[in-house]
Design a protein around this motif. Structure first.
Motif, PDB file in Angstrom:
ATOM      1  N   ARG A   1      -6.547   4.197   6.579  1.00 15.61           N
ATOM      2  CA  ARG A   1      -6.829   3.108   5.640  1.00 15.61           C
ATOM      3  C   ARG A   1      -5.542   2.419   5.221  1.00 15.61           C
ATOM      4  NH1 ARG A   1      -9.994   6.411   1.511  1.00 15.61           N
ATOM      5  NH2 ARG A   1     -10.862   7.742   3.107  1.00 15.61           N
ATOM      6  N   GLY A   2      -4.501   3.206   5.008  1.00 17.02           N
ATOM      7  CA  GLY A   2      -3.201   2.643   4.656  1.00 17.02           C
ATOM      8  C   GLY A   2      -2.654   1.766   5.767  1.00 17.02           C
ATOM      9  N   ARG A   3      -2.818   2.211   7.016  1.00 15.02           N
ATOM     10  CA  ARG A   3      -2.349   1.416   8.150  1.00 15.02           C
ATOM     11  C   ARG A   3      -3.116   0.092   8.241  1.00 15.02           C
ATOM     12  NH1 ARG A   3      -2.631   4.529  13.437  1.00 15.02           N
ATOM     13  NH2 ARG A   3      -1.664   2.630  14.166  1.00 15.02           N
TER      14      ARG A   3
ATOM     15  N   GLU B   1      -1.710  -2.247   5.544  1.00 14.35           N
ATOM     16  CA  GLU B   1      -0.398  -2.774   5.943  1.00 14.35           C
ATOM     17  C   GLU B   1      -0.526  -3.809   7.058  1.00 14.35           C
ATOM     18  OE1 GLU B   1       2.517   0.203   6.759  1.00 14.35           O
ATOM     19  OE2 GLU B   1       2.237   1.160   4.814  1.00 14.35           O
TER      20      GLU B   1
ATOM     21  N   GLN C   1      -4.872   8.051   5.740  1.00 17.98           N
ATOM     22  CA  GLN C   1      -3.692   7.523   6.424  1.00 17.98           C
ATOM     23  C   GLN C   1      -4.044   6.268   7.224  1.00 17.98           C
ATOM     24  OE1 GLN C   1      -4.666  10.744   6.606  1.00 17.98           O
ATOM     25  NE2 GLN C   1      -2.953  12.012   6.001  1.00 17.98           N
TER      26      GLN C   1
ATOM     27  N   GLY D   1      -0.844   6.735  -3.700  1.00 17.51           N
ATOM     28  CA  GLY D   1      -2.287   6.584  -3.562  1.00 17.51           C
ATOM     29  C   GLY D   1      -2.845   5.972  -4.830  1.00 17.51           C
TER      30      GLY D   1
ATOM     31  N   GLU E   1       5.424   7.044  -0.464  1.00 15.27           N
ATOM     32  CA  GLU E   1       4.025   6.635  -0.373  1.00 15.27           C
ATOM     33  C   GLU E   1       3.350   6.905  -1.710  1.00 15.27           C
ATOM     34  OE1 GLU E   1       3.083   7.477   4.332  1.00 15.27           O
ATOM     35  OE2 GLU E   1       1.770   8.293   2.816  1.00 15.27           O
TER      36      GLU E   1
END
Length: 75
Positions: A53-55, A58, A51, A30, A28
């Motif tokens: 925001r990443g989902r 994606e 976490q 940032g 991962e």
């Protein structure tokens, strides 16, 4: 002692724990990026923890067909 020097001797995981954070695991990354979207969408995104925001990113890339495993269409 220069500011922050005392933190260098503390392991990365311990520093993150003291701040209530989780260190970024291998695989991962940032980054800071500029995002252009409706005001409401940006406010919702900013309110999420990193976490989540990443989902969201994606899921959006998958929905648009840019992210399918290791393959996908080019932007």
């Amino acid at each position: 002692m220069p500011r922050g020097q005392n933190l260098k001797s503390i392991p990365r995981e311990e520093r993150a724990r003291r701040l209530g954070l989780v260190p970024i695991p291998r695989g991962e990354a940032g980054r800071k990026v500029y995002i252009r979207a409706r005001e409401k969408a940006l406010a919702l995104l900013e309110a999420l923890p990193p976490q989540e925001r990443g989902r969201v990113v994606e899921a959006g890339l998958e929905a648009l067909g840019y992210l399918r495993g290791e393959e996908g269409r080019e932007p």
